[in-house]
Design a protein around this motif. Structure first.
Motif, short mmCIF file in Angstrom:
data_model
loop_
_atom_site.label_atom_id
_atom_site.label_comp_id
_atom_site.label_asym_id
_atom_site.label_seq_id
_atom_site.Cartn_x
_atom_site.Cartn_y
_atom_site.Cartn_z
N ALA A 52 0.84 -1.20 0.00
CA ALA A 52 0.00 0.00 0.00
C ALA A 52 0.87 1.25 0.00
N LEU A 53 1.92 1.25 0.80
CA LEU A 53 2.84 2.38 0.88
C LEU A 53 3.50 2.64 -0.47
N ILE A 54 3.99 1.60 -1.11
CA ILE A 54 4.67 1.75 -2.40
C ILE A 54 3.71 2.29 -3.46
N ILE A 55 2.54 1.68 -3.56
CA ILE A 55 1.58 2.08 -4.59
C ILE A 55 1.06 3.49 -4.33
N SER A 56 0.65 3.77 -3.10
CA SER A 56 0.06 5.09 -2.82
C SER A 56 1.10 6.20 -2.96
N PRO A 62 -12.11 4.74 -7.13
CA PRO A 62 -11.71 3.41 -7.63
C PRO A 62 -10.25 3.07 -7.29
N ILE A 63 -9.41 4.09 -7.20
CA ILE A 63 -8.00 3.85 -6.86
C ILE A 63 -7.91 3.28 -5.44
N TYR A 64 -8.63 3.88 -4.50
CA TYR A 64 -8.61 3.38 -3.13
C TYR A 64 -9.15 1.94 -3.06
N PHE A 65 -10.21 1.70 -3.78
CA PHE A 65 -10.82 0.37 -3.76
C PHE A 65 -9.82 -0.68 -4.26
N TYR A 90 2.66 13.61 0.41
CA TYR A 90 2.39 13.81 1.84
C TYR A 90 2.71 12.52 2.59
N VAL A 91 3.87 12.44 3.19
CA VAL A 91 4.39 11.24 3.84
C VAL A 91 3.42 10.66 4.88
N PRO A 92 2.82 11.47 5.76
CA PRO A 92 1.91 10.87 6.75
C PRO A 92 0.73 10.11 6.11
N TRP A 93 0.29 10.56 4.97
CA TRP A 93 -0.83 9.91 4.29
C TRP A 93 -0.38 8.61 3.63
N ASP A 94 0.69 8.69 2.85
CA ASP A 94 1.16 7.55 2.05
C ASP A 94 1.90 6.49 2.88
N PHE A 95 2.68 6.93 3.85
CA PHE A 95 3.53 6.02 4.60
C PHE A 95 2.93 5.58 5.93
N CYS A 96 1.85 6.23 6.34
CA CYS A 96 1.32 5.94 7.68
C CYS A 96 -0.19 5.68 7.66
N LEU A 97 -0.96 6.68 7.34
CA LEU A 97 -2.42 6.56 7.48
C LEU A 97 -3.01 5.49 6.57
#
Length: 185
Positions: free
Chosen positions: A76-80, A166-169, A106-113
């Protein structure tokens, strides 16, 4: 001893000019960030978004599922982060209140949340359909985008947040599926 590159010298010079412009813009942004973000409320909130989810995950995750969860979270981290980086680079959106000024996404979003939300959804209610979990992830993430817009952290330029649905799904489905690899080992 001088090494002569096989690359066309004209191309090297032209790319060098782009690099110089990019480096100058990054330097100017870093100076702006130091004066207007570093140690301000948005800086601290961003770091809270980066640290608190990992602390909670470390405390509450199922240790027996750790490999599966971390693999799913890593995917998820890599793709997002790849999607996010490209969205910023191509001018679809941008961020303010960056925790780290040298990374455009935005690191907190992609790498954490996002990864932690995926890992927690995989862990909770294991019998619930993966599609229902993907839908829950999509709704929570879309609401999260709206909250980030409200906070002023996220600004869309040539993007509608409905495009993210659709990307999130699919992000959840792919991450969950890859995470299962570790489950079967």
């Amino acid at each position: 001893m001088e090494i002569k590159p096989i690359q066309d010298s004209k191309k090297l010079n032209e790319v060098g000019k782009f690099f110089e412009k990019t480096a100058e813009i990054n330097k100017n942004y870093f100076e702006y960030w130091k004066e207007n973000t570093l140690f301000h409320w948005d800086f601290w909130l961003s770091w809270g978004f980066a640290i608190i989810p990992w602390v909670l995950w470390a405390r509450y995750h199922d240790k027996k599922m750790r490999g599966q969860l971390l693999l799913a979270g890593f995917i998820a981290l890599i793709i997002s982060s790849w999607f996010d980086f490209n969205g910023v680079v191509f001018g679809l959106w941008y961020y303010t209140g960056l925790a780290i000024p040298t990374i455009p996404s935005y690191v907190p979003w992609d790498f954490c949340l996002l990864p932690i939300l995926i890992m927690m959804l995989i862990q909770v209610k294991p019998k619930l359909s993966v599609y229902w979990k993907a839908l829950i992830f999509t709704i929570v993430s879309t609401v999260g985008e709206l909250i980030f817009i409200w906070l002023g952290f996220y600004r869309t330029v040539h993007w509608n947040i409905l495009y993210s649905v659709p990307i999130y799904f699919v992000l959840f489905l792919v991450s969950e599926r890859v995470g299962r690899i570790a489950k079967h080992r």
